[in-house]
Design a protein around this motif. Structure first.
Motif, PDB file in Angstrom:
ATOM      1  N   GLY A 211      -4.703  18.517 -22.511  1.00 45.71           N
ATOM      2  CA  GLY A 211      -4.250  19.540 -21.367  1.00 45.71           C
ATOM      3  C   GLY A 211      -5.765  20.263 -21.129  1.00 45.71           C
ATOM      4  O   GLY A 211      -5.949  20.681 -19.869  1.00 45.71           O
ATOM      5  N   GLN A 212      -6.530  20.810 -22.042  1.00 43.25           N
ATOM      6  CA  GLN A 212      -7.913  21.158 -21.627  1.00 43.25           C
ATOM      7  C   GLN A 212      -8.709  20.469 -20.950  1.00 43.25           C
ATOM      8  O   GLN A 212      -9.538  20.903 -20.067  1.00 43.25           O
ATOM      9  CB  GLN A 212      -8.308  21.749 -22.948  1.00 43.25           C
ATOM     10  CG  GLN A 212      -7.567  22.947 -23.661  1.00 43.25           C
ATOM     11  CD  GLN A 212      -8.213  23.503 -24.865  1.00 43.25           C
ATOM     12  OE1 GLN A 212      -9.155  22.976 -25.369  1.00 43.25           O
ATOM     13  NE2 GLN A 212      -7.770  24.824 -25.125  1.00 43.25           N
ATOM     14  N   THR A 213      -8.633  19.035 -21.095  1.00 42.15           N
ATOM     15  CA  THR A 213      -9.510  18.411 -20.366  1.00 42.15           C
ATOM     16  C   THR A 213      -9.124  18.182 -18.990  1.00 42.15           C
ATOM     17  O   THR A 213      -9.995  18.354 -17.792  1.00 42.15           O
ATOM     18  CB  THR A 213      -9.462  16.753 -21.104  1.00 42.15           C
ATOM     19  OG1 THR A 213      -9.684  16.865 -22.343  1.00 42.15           O
ATOM     20  CG2 THR A 213     -10.471  16.127 -20.408  1.00 42.15           C
ATOM     21  N   LEU A 214      -7.730  18.057 -18.776  1.00 40.08           N
ATOM     22  CA  LEU A 214      -7.196  18.082 -17.247  1.00 40.08           C
ATOM     23  C   LEU A 214      -7.376  19.399 -16.678  1.00 40.08           C
ATOM     24  O   LEU A 214      -7.928  19.417 -15.427  1.00 40.08           O
ATOM     25  CB  LEU A 214      -5.705  17.668 -17.334  1.00 40.08           C
ATOM     26  CG  LEU A 214      -5.089  17.687 -16.096  1.00 40.08           C
ATOM     27  CD1 LEU A 214      -5.820  16.791 -15.139  1.00 40.08           C
ATOM     28  CD2 LEU A 214      -3.646  17.479 -15.921  1.00 40.08           C
ATOM     29  N   ALA A 215      -7.218  20.678 -17.433  1.00 34.15           N
ATOM     30  CA  ALA A 215      -7.795  21.909 -16.816  1.00 34.15           C
ATOM     31  C   ALA A 215      -9.214  22.212 -16.508  1.00 34.15           C
ATOM     32  O   ALA A 215      -9.523  22.530 -15.256  1.00 34.15           O
ATOM     33  CB  ALA A 215      -7.388  23.016 -17.872  1.00 34.15           C
ATOM     34  N   ALA A 216     -10.015  21.419 -17.387  1.00 30.62           N
ATOM     35  CA  ALA A 216     -11.353  21.154 -16.994  1.00 30.62           C
ATOM     36  C   ALA A 216     -11.661  20.517 -15.549  1.00 30.62           C
ATOM     37  O   ALA A 216     -12.641  21.098 -14.694  1.00 30.62           O
ATOM     38  CB  ALA A 216     -12.151  20.867 -18.031  1.00 30.62           C
ATOM     39  N   VAL A 217     -10.905  19.434 -15.512  1.00 33.93           N
ATOM     40  CA  VAL A 217     -10.917  18.626 -14.148  1.00 33.93           C
ATOM     41  C   VAL A 217     -10.598  19.392 -12.871  1.00 33.93           C
ATOM     42  O   VAL A 217     -11.214  19.413 -11.922  1.00 33.93           O
ATOM     43  CB  VAL A 217     -10.356  17.424 -14.300  1.00 33.93           C
ATOM     44  CG1 VAL A 217     -10.180  16.780 -12.935  1.00 33.93           C
ATOM     45  CG2 VAL A 217     -10.901  16.547 -15.328  1.00 33.93           C
ATOM     46  N   ILE A 218      -9.392  20.277 -13.119  1.00 41.79           N
ATOM     47  CA  ILE A 218      -8.998  20.977 -11.975  1.00 41.79           C
ATOM     48  C   ILE A 218      -9.994  22.165 -11.685  1.00 41.79           C
ATOM     49  O   ILE A 218     -10.160  22.396 -10.504  1.00 41.79           O
ATOM     50  CB  ILE A 218      -7.490  21.506 -12.314  1.00 41.79           C
ATOM     51  CG1 ILE A 218      -6.338  20.553 -12.697  1.00 41.79           C
ATOM     52  CG2 ILE A 218      -7.066  22.468 -11.436  1.00 41.79           C
ATOM     53  CD1 ILE A 218      -5.139  21.076 -13.238  1.00 41.79           C
ATOM     54  N   MET A 219     -10.646  22.779 -12.698  1.00 37.80           N
ATOM     55  CA  MET A 219     -11.489  23.864 -12.448  1.00 37.80           C
ATOM     56  C   MET A 219     -12.721  23.232 -11.518  1.00 37.80           C
ATOM     57  O   MET A 219     -13.301  23.757 -10.745  1.00 37.80           O
ATOM     58  CB  MET A 219     -11.940  24.418 -13.716  1.00 37.80           C
ATOM     59  CG  MET A 219     -11.219  25.117 -14.236  1.00 37.80           C
ATOM     60  SD  MET A 219     -11.801  25.832 -15.943  1.00 37.80           S
ATOM     61  CE  MET A 219     -10.066  25.627 -16.862  1.00 37.80           C
ATOM     62  N   ILE A 220     -13.183  21.964 -11.974  1.00 32.94           N
ATOM     63  CA  ILE A 220     -14.244  21.527 -11.424  1.00 32.94           C
ATOM     64  C   ILE A 220     -13.896  21.153  -9.898  1.00 32.94           C
ATOM     65  O   ILE A 220     -14.885  21.302  -9.023  1.00 32.94           O
ATOM     66  CB  ILE A 220     -14.844  20.374 -12.086  1.00 32.94           C
ATOM     67  CG1 ILE A 220     -15.401  20.428 -13.620  1.00 32.94           C
ATOM     68  CG2 ILE A 220     -16.004  19.584 -11.177  1.00 32.94           C
ATOM     69  CD1 ILE A 220     -16.640  21.104 -13.552  1.00 32.94           C
ATOM     70  N   ILE A 221     -12.701  20.427  -9.842  1.00 32.86           N
ATOM     71  CA  ILE A 221     -12.433  20.432  -8.352  1.00 32.86           C
ATOM     72  C   ILE A 221     -12.184  21.733  -7.494  1.00 32.86           C
ATOM     73  O   ILE A 221     -12.610  21.682  -6.463  1.00 32.86           O
ATOM     74  CB  ILE A 221     -10.944  19.722  -8.305  1.00 32.86           C
ATOM     75  CG1 ILE A 221     -11.223  18.029  -8.922  1.00 32.86           C
ATOM     76  CG2 ILE A 221     -10.398  19.523  -6.784  1.00 32.86           C
ATOM     77  CD1 ILE A 221      -9.827  17.490  -9.284  1.00 32.86           C
ATOM     78  N   GLY A 222     -11.482  22.584  -8.132  1.00 34.50           N
ATOM     79  CA  GLY A 222     -11.480  24.070  -7.483  1.00 34.50           C
ATOM     80  C   GLY A 222     -12.954  24.366  -7.093  1.00 34.50           C
ATOM     81  O   GLY A 222     -13.093  24.961  -5.771  1.00 34.50           O
ATOM     82  N   TYR A 223     -13.809  24.321  -7.979  1.00 31.64           N
ATOM     83  CA  TYR A 223     -15.185  24.719  -7.726  1.00 31.64           C
ATOM     84  C   TYR A 223     -15.584  24.260  -6.525  1.00 31.64           C
ATOM     85  O   TYR A 223     -16.257  24.778  -5.681  1.00 31.64           O
ATOM     86  CB  TYR A 223     -15.904  24.460  -8.930  1.00 31.64           C
ATOM     87  CG  TYR A 223     -17.233  25.269  -9.029  1.00 31.64           C
ATOM     88  CD1 TYR A 223     -17.297  26.465  -9.205  1.00 31.64           C
ATOM     89  CD2 TYR A 223     -18.679  24.252  -9.377  1.00 31.64           C
ATOM     90  CE1 TYR A 223     -18.568  27.135  -9.461  1.00 31.64           C
ATOM     91  CE2 TYR A 223     -19.637  25.241  -9.417  1.00 31.64           C
ATOM     92  CZ  TYR A 223     -19.546  26.470  -9.579  1.00 31.64           C
ATOM     93  OH  TYR A 223     -20.819  27.184  -9.787  1.00 31.64           O
ATOM     94  N   ALA A 224     -15.569  22.751  -6.231  1.00 32.88           N
ATOM     95  CA  ALA A 224     -15.968  22.091  -5.439  1.00 32.88           C
ATOM     96  C   ALA A 224     -15.336  22.352  -4.029  1.00 32.88           C
ATOM     97  O   ALA A 224     -15.848  22.334  -3.102  1.00 32.88           O
ATOM     98  CB  ALA A 224     -15.850  20.468  -5.613  1.00 32.88           C
TER      99      ALA A 224
END
Lengths: 272, 272, 272, 272
Positions: A211-224
């Protein structure tokens, strides 16, 4: 239809006072109005603070009703003196004016709804008209125009964001499950929005590794993708504020690229 | 290969209804499809809310299977009426169409996986084609082109971000240690991503003086580099909004990317 | 100084293998190196997860020392085969190469410091050189140039931010006091940075009315000034990526504004 | 008024040392001043850390008073040697210089106020003048000019944001109610600001379904409008970086704002 001319004159004067801000009386009316609005909003705010309500509750309730009656009278006066009452009633300010008085009456049946009267703060937007803040009106128009021009791009962007948060939210619901706070898909979508917009309350947060890995991916996408609306709006603002350059060439030296307010050629000094 | 002509005609009609949106039948099909998709996603969402599941569980499960059967039939009809089924099956929409039905069947073996059917929300993207939202398609192309043009810059940027979070995450693991919630390097990297993207849940946060100082440095860096993807995307959006590129390819050398006012191919000189 | 020519030749071959990526041997060496680096970083990461350490601790420690010995040998080989060892040792990659091996040796005296070996992930940056990712190198240069050009503006901006957080942090310390978590000025400054960068962990948050008002002001300011670095970097990126237009005019029709890679005039088709 | 000439000369020398940074004495004075300021701020910061105060409290209090006396003397010397003391006293640096010494004296009556002396960090801004960081001064002017030019747009934007947070905050107060932490409208407005600026502490967060939906809407809006100030500032920075404006005023009509390559005043045609 024939009209009583003295009543007609009275209506005309009233209309000038209420709707125009040119005459001293009209300006005074608008200033009193804005002060009343701000005061009434303050009253509602203070009324919601329990310690203040306990001490001054009676006075606050009285003020609230006082302002509501005032605005109700004003609303009917406005209706009575415009030529096309229906058009006013369905205009932006007409609707706001109505919404600004309804909640207090509604609170007789639905306690608590009186706090929604703060919507009358929107009425203060008239301030730009009252004080002839013309330059501000220009800026508002520029911003408005930029937002309107980027309307479609922003809708496409929001559509993409909604699709993303639905997909990511559901994935997190399956991965984290109810025991980690992701109790339903709507709630997981709420979490996905909180994360993607980088708000990050922390009331729900992933606990498992995956879950934390997926969350990290979502954050990076949000950042982009936070870059996308910024890019859209920046481009439009840049376009609508572009420096005005005259297309006029100097008759003497043929130089171009003069400012729109230039009276003389900046290279040879000849009159433009 | 010889074909039964009446079957061929039937296939052709089917293809028009399912894949085109020009004919009334085709448009109706697409609208029913989009409504079904939205309804089925709503069903899955409601099914995940425990209070609703307890009351209407049976109906929701039935609806889910109903929509899944519908979409399964539709998928096979699509496969049967296109000329090159394999090409459709491996296209973006082909894969999404398949992924939209698999999870329900999978849920027979893996309870919970049915919630992944929300991926069918991606099928709604057809909406832009159905309603001839041509202007939106133009905007989508502009955004797409801008993102594609900034692809390489964004990869370099993400590479830098990954390197930063690995280095910072490990430093925080050494500084803060397991007693302050930084229980492993992967978890510390998760924290670094949460911080750098300014999400900031607060589920893990530095406790020691030195850790807070390093965290402050990471935040300032995050603040500064949030500017980079924005700058990249803004520049590209500004460019692709401004620059008018013709979609025409040269008939002689097939070169593309000609300016909208070009009359000759800029590579071989042939008339466009 | 006279040199043994066979040793010189041997050194030359070694240098080519280690430092160049043109020859097959050199390329193979670089690929093995990058794989080793990534593996060794993974080993260090896994070693930090207590459940994995408990099961595979021995193997992980062995791998860590294995990779460290490998990189130590490589470091000395690099030193031995370059003509100016000191210059290499003080270059960016020279320092990173050294920092990548020291922590493991240091961990004999300072347990825990071995985790800092993840800094060797920086060595992977060589990847752009190895795989001839020339286009990426161009993009890196563009970004680098943009950041360098905005260097001074960003320093001024950071200076302002530092001044702001010191002043706001101290004010919050006085307003909120130690009982609300603002236990010292440095800690309050940490809070101010967390707030101004919009990270917002929530580990410290204002409790008093006046504190929340000031916090709201800080947030609005943060919201406004987040625009400044973005504006700076966007301007510079836009400038350094501006579309390359040839200054060459067509010899036949005198048209200008041709792309830099155009071979024929886009208006009349004449050879440029 | 007749003046003692030796006193006048003494004043002149003093003025040169204190206010100018050209002479060696002046430069030395400024460097000592900046070092003193930084040291005094550090002293105040350390004094706020309880463990350090308990050990070195006496020394820190002594240092604080020492620096305050020094800056008090300096303040009166500055007042005594400028020609127009009142103008200095009401200038930005004059006010900061005064505010930098008052809190320590105030702390005799109001314990705790001495921490506000950190405002003297603002005095360090003189650093750009001392070290002849001319290029930085240019950059500061560019940024300043960009912010000033976007002043009105930002005010309009902030006005909109304030209206939004008042309306949204009150709605959340009605929806969530006091039992979920939204104890009053001012507190709900604080929450709305925390959310709209994407800070997201999580000290207050919506609990009900409807509240979370509204919160999601606010976040998406916040996400979209974060683009507006960025767009405004980026446009202005791009403009003030690009547009070269001469600082020369026309000798005939005093008009300013001429292009750098202008040879004649664009308003009256006189030679520049």
């Amino acid at each position: 239809m024939k009209k009583d001319s003295s009543l007609g004159k009275y209506r005309e004067t009233l209309r000038e006072i209420i709707f125009e801000a040119e005459t001293p009386a009209g300006k005074l009316f608008d200033i009193i109005l804005i002060v009343s609005i701000v005061l009434s909003v303050l009253v509602v705010m203070l009324d919601s603070v329990s310690t203040i309500r306990n001490s001054y509750g009676g006075f606050l309730v009285f003020s609230e009703w006082f302002f509501t009656f005032l605005f109700t009278i004003e609303y009917f006066l406005r209706l009575s003196c415009v030529d096309r009452p229906f058009k006013y009633a369905t205009s932006f300010f007409g609707i706001v004016d109505l919404l600004a008085i309804i909640p207090t009456y509604l609170s007789l049946f639905l306690p608590g709804s009186q706090f929604l009267t703060v919507i009358r703060i929107l009425r203060v937007l008239r301030i730009f008209r009252v004080f002839k803040l013309v330059q501000y009106l220009v800026e508002i128009r520029v911003l408005n125009q930029a937002l309107r021009a980027s309307r479609r791009k922003i809708i496409v962007f929001l559509f993409t964001v909604f699709t993303l948060v639905i997909v990511f939210g559901s994935m997190m619901y399956v991965i984290e499950g109810e025991q980690n706070g992701f109790t339903s898909i709507p709630r997981s979508i709420y979490w996905a929005i909180v994360t993607l917009t980088t708000v990050g309350y922390g009331d729900i947060s992933p606990k498992t590794c995956f879950g934390q890995t997926l969350a990290a991916v979502i954050m990076i996408i949000g950042y982009a993708i936070i870059a996308v609306p910024t890019g859209i709006v920046t481009t439009e603002i840049a376009r609508s504020t572009r420096r005005k350059v005259s297309t006029q060439a100097c008759r003497v030296c043929s130089a171009e690229d003069h400012d729109i307010d230039a009276k003389h050629c900046k290279y040879c000094g000849a009159k433009l």
